[in-house]
Design an enzyme around this catalytic site. Sequence first.
Site, PDB file in Angstrom:
ATOM      1  N   HIS A   1       1.424   0.567  -3.952  1.00 47.90           N
ATOM      2  CA  HIS A   1       0.764   1.684  -3.336  1.00 47.90           C
ATOM      3  C   HIS A   1      -0.451   1.441  -2.452  1.00 47.90           C
ATOM      4  O   HIS A   1      -1.013   0.365  -2.802  1.00 47.90           O
ATOM      5  CB  HIS A   1       0.350   2.644  -4.564  1.00 47.90           C
ATOM      6  CG  HIS A   1       0.068   3.944  -4.160  1.00 47.90           C
ATOM      7  ND1 HIS A   1      -1.139   4.591  -3.419  1.00 47.90           N
ATOM      8  CD2 HIS A   1       0.722   5.054  -4.407  1.00 47.90           C
ATOM      9  CE1 HIS A   1      -1.140   5.807  -3.423  1.00 47.90           C
ATOM     10  NE2 HIS A   1      -0.061   6.316  -3.746  1.00 47.90           N
TER      11      HIS A   1
ATOM     12  N   ASP B   1       6.820   7.025  -8.691  1.00 42.05           N
ATOM     13  CA  ASP B   1       8.332   7.154  -8.392  1.00 42.05           C
ATOM     14  C   ASP B   1       9.165   6.311  -9.090  1.00 42.05           C
ATOM     15  O   ASP B   1      10.296   6.260  -9.212  1.00 42.05           O
ATOM     16  CB  ASP B   1       8.557   6.759  -6.866  1.00 42.05           C
ATOM     17  CG  ASP B   1       7.920   7.792  -5.997  1.00 42.05           C
ATOM     18  OD1 ASP B   1       7.193   7.586  -5.047  1.00 42.05           O
ATOM     19  OD2 ASP B   1       8.567   9.054  -6.030  1.00 42.05           O
TER      20      ASP B   1
HETATM   21  C1  SDX Z   1       4.235   7.547  -2.788  1.00 42.14           C
HETATM   22  O1  SDX Z   1       0.058   7.824  -0.250  1.00 42.14           O
HETATM   23  C2  SDX Z   1       0.300   8.317  -1.415  1.00 42.14           C
HETATM   24  O2  SDX Z   1      -0.482   8.888  -1.980  1.00 42.14           O
HETATM   25  C3  SDX Z   1       1.897   8.462  -1.626  1.00 42.14           C
HETATM   26  C4  SDX Z   1       2.410   8.962  -2.870  1.00 42.14           C
HETATM   27  C5  SDX Z   1       1.967  10.511  -3.109  1.00 42.14           C
HETATM   28  O3  SDX Z   1       1.856  11.002  -4.105  1.00 42.14           O
HETATM   29  O4  SDX Z   1       1.933  11.076  -1.720  1.00 42.14           O
HETATM   30  O5  SDX Z   1       1.700   8.335  -4.145  1.00 42.14           O
HETATM   31  C6  SDX Z   1       3.635   8.849  -3.019  1.00 42.14           C
HETATM   32  O6  SDX Z   1       4.757   7.411  -1.601  1.00 42.14           O
HETATM   33  C7  SDX Z   1       4.249   6.329  -3.611  1.00 42.14           C
HETATM   34  C8  SDX Z   1       4.797   4.954  -2.979  1.00 42.14           C
HETATM   35  C9  SDX Z   1       6.398   5.049  -3.172  1.00 42.14           C
HETATM   36  N1  SDX Z   1       6.814   4.218  -2.590  1.00 42.14           N
HETATM   37  C10 SDX Z   1       7.451   3.042  -2.889  1.00 42.14           C
HETATM   38  O7  SDX Z   1       7.593   2.912  -3.933  1.00 42.14           O
HETATM   39  C11 SDX Z   1       8.329   2.222  -1.972  1.00 42.14           C
HETATM   40  C12 SDX Z   1       7.800   0.727  -2.320  1.00 42.14           C
HETATM   41  N2  SDX Z   1       6.494   0.400  -2.152  1.00 42.14           N
HETATM   42  C13 SDX Z   1       6.097  -0.129  -0.807  1.00 42.14           C
HETATM   43  O8  SDX Z   1       6.782   0.142   0.254  1.00 42.14           O
HETATM   44  C14 SDX Z   1       4.377  -0.406  -0.718  1.00 42.14           C
HETATM   45  O9  SDX Z   1       3.860  -0.570  -1.842  1.00 42.14           O
HETATM   46  C15 SDX Z   1       3.976   1.090  -0.011  1.00 42.14           C
HETATM   47  C16 SDX Z   1       4.451   1.554   1.020  1.00 42.14           C
HETATM   48  C17 SDX Z   1       3.907   2.164  -1.444  1.00 42.14           C
HETATM   49  C18 SDX Z   1       2.492   0.752   0.327  1.00 42.14           C
HETATM   50  O10 SDX Z   1       2.505  -0.201   1.513  1.00 42.14           O
HETATM   51  P1  SDX Z   1       1.069  -0.849   1.856  1.00 42.14           P
HETATM   52  O11 SDX Z   1       0.084  -0.227   1.324  1.00 42.14           O
HETATM   53  O12 SDX Z   1       1.291  -0.854   3.415  1.00 42.14           O
HETATM   54  O13 SDX Z   1       1.448  -2.207   1.298  1.00 42.14           O
HETATM   55  P2  SDX Z   1       1.389  -3.702   1.970  1.00 42.14           P
HETATM   56  O14 SDX Z   1       2.543  -3.605   2.887  1.00 42.14           O
HETATM   57  O15 SDX Z   1       0.096  -3.758   2.622  1.00 42.14           O
HETATM   58  O16 SDX Z   1       1.637  -4.641   0.771  1.00 42.14           O
HETATM   59  C19 SDX Z   1       0.782  -5.887   0.668  1.00 42.14           C
HETATM   60  C20 SDX Z   1       1.628  -6.804   0.212  1.00 42.14           C
HETATM   61  C21 SDX Z   1       2.790  -7.182   1.292  1.00 42.14           C
HETATM   62  O17 SDX Z   1       3.017  -8.408   1.178  1.00 42.14           O
HETATM   63  P3  SDX Z   1       2.177  -9.688   1.880  1.00 42.14           P
HETATM   64  O18 SDX Z   1       2.484  -9.206   3.429  1.00 42.14           O
HETATM   65  O19 SDX Z   1       0.775  -9.599   1.341  1.00 42.14           O
HETATM   66  O20 SDX Z   1       2.906 -11.189   1.497  1.00 42.14           O
HETATM   67  O21 SDX Z   1       2.751  -6.358  -0.930  1.00 42.14           O
HETATM   68  C22 SDX Z   1       3.853  -6.588  -0.531  1.00 42.14           C
HETATM   69  C23 SDX Z   1       3.876  -6.352   0.881  1.00 42.14           C
HETATM   70  O22 SDX Z   1       5.144  -7.225   1.575  1.00 42.14           O
HETATM   71  N3  SDX Z   1       4.286  -5.264  -1.178  1.00 42.14           N
HETATM   72  C24 SDX Z   1       5.677  -5.290  -1.871  1.00 42.14           C
HETATM   73  C25 SDX Z   1       5.920  -4.119  -2.305  1.00 42.14           C
HETATM   74  N4  SDX Z   1       4.809  -3.119  -1.802  1.00 42.14           N
HETATM   75  C26 SDX Z   1       4.050  -4.032  -1.185  1.00 42.14           C
HETATM   76  N5  SDX Z   1       6.412  -6.347  -2.055  1.00 42.14           N
HETATM   77  C27 SDX Z   1       7.671  -6.115  -2.910  1.00 42.14           C
HETATM   78  N6  SDX Z   1       7.884  -4.665  -3.363  1.00 42.14           N
HETATM   79  C28 SDX Z   1       6.857  -3.698  -3.064  1.00 42.14           C
HETATM   80  N7  SDX Z   1       7.377  -2.639  -3.512  1.00 42.14           N
END
Ligand code: SDX
Length: 439
Positions: free
Chosen positions: A315, A373
């Site tokens: 998140h 989710d």
């Molecule tokens: C919702 O914003 C809100 O409030 C949204 C929400 C709401 O109520 O409105 O809470 C609802 O959208 C919840 C989130 C649902 N999405 C998912 O579950 C999809 C999977 N999650 C990811 O896509 C991600 O965690 C996000 C989009 C939710 C957050 O993305 P960020 O903040 O841009 O995180 P990031 O890309 O900076 O991640 C940091 C690191 C990265 O790795 P490195 O580049 O540091 O090596 O963590 C990794 C990312 O690749 N990472 C994940 C991951 N989420 C982040 N790796 C594997 N699986 C994941 N789910």
Amino acid sequence: MSSTASGAAKPTVTVTLDGTNRSTTLPLLSGTLGPAVADIRKLYGDLGVFTFDPGYGATASCESKITYIDGDAGVLLYRGYPIEQLAEQSDFTEVAYLLLEGELPNASQLAEFRKNVTYHTMLHEQLRRFFDGFRRDAHPMAILCGVVGALAAFYHDNLDINDARQREVAAFRLIAKVPTIAAWAYKYSIGQPFMYPRNDLSYAENFLYMLNAVPAEPYVSNPILSRAMDRILVLHADHEQNASTSTVRLAGSTGANPFACVAAGIAALWGPAHGGANEAVLKMLGEIGKPENIPEFIRQVKDKNAHTKLMGFGHRVYKNFDPRAKIMKDTCHEVLAELGIKDEPLLDMAMEMERIALEDDYFVSRKLYPNVDFYSGIILKAMGIPTHMFTVLFAVARTVGWVSQWKELIEDPAQRIGRPRQIYSGAPTRDYVAVSRRD
Ligand code: SDX
């Protein structure tokens, strides 16, 4: 530091351009809770530089009194009330009033609000024809997005956003009609007749009724499912300046009508990184198939070349447990037990995946925890909601959050049209070359 009229020092931030004698002092503003913000509105005028924050991870886009999140502590407040208490003791209609009006309603205010929402649940009869224009296999989010946007074509008396009464009626219409449109999108996809809303049912009961009832036989509400649906709606109602809410605010800042703004929010919510994640979690668990395949899947997630995410994890704000995920997980166990579902392989797999991930340094070091989710889809599947309706349900709940945030924006005297700038890295100025002289 600058000083207030009483002589007290007002906190500031000073920015200096290295190698020059140019600097500016910016006010440091504080809210009720959470980090202070540096007010950078005069930064470009003073120093000729923009700030750069792709994804707005460190940018406060507005001032709001609606929802507060502490991502490190795993705290979520709606108008100051902890989500845990609202999920346990309130219901969606009361929470909708709280988000819109800022205070919990007294008995007569709540009765009046319930009545207003109830008596706006029907759709203009001509709207039925919109559904016929879609293929039966259209994704219900496509239908929801289209039909909600089309509401603007039916309510010309409701488009003057500067009229408080018109804003209020638009809020009732959106909160009340989105469940009807959502349920009809589902009925259309399975070729069953539309069920008209019933005024004798609660908001959650009515939504389940329109989804599940058929004209051929009496419908019996299931209190367990109604209570679970109501709680899921409460948990998804609002969430600060998330992607879809920011979309609604940006659209609203142009003066667009509330139906168009909410349609824009629905479009943004559809993405799998946002509201589409609940559907993506079920798809992910289905593809993994069985618990013994989890380690290989986790290996793929850690392999950047695999471009695989653990859906339902991570998140932008929560770097601890999403408090909604914990409530959702408990509700999952309750609903399955109350429905007499002894073993749900998807739940077993989700819990095993959570256990493995929370012990794996890849996830721990990146502060990736289950979000709202991760478990919601398992409950919804147990309740008989089809997977392609999961994000639609999220939109039904979030409509009150979008409308509340839109209303706050329109009523904010300081609001201006949203217009971010950029850092330009394209071609420098160059002269046009006629095609005859190009290589
Ligand atoms: C919702 O914003 C809100 O409030 C949204 C929400 C709401 O109520 O409105 O809470 C609802 O959208 C919840 C989130 C649902 N999405 C998912 O579950 C999809 C999977 N999650 C990811 O896509 C991600 O965690 C996000 C989009 C939710 C957050 O993305 P960020 O903040 O841009 O995180 P990031 O890309 O900076 O991640 C940091 C690191 C990265 O790795 P490195 O580049 O540091 O090596 O963590 C990794 C990312 O690749 N990472 C994940 C991951 N989420 C982040 N790796 C594997 N699986 C994941 N789910």
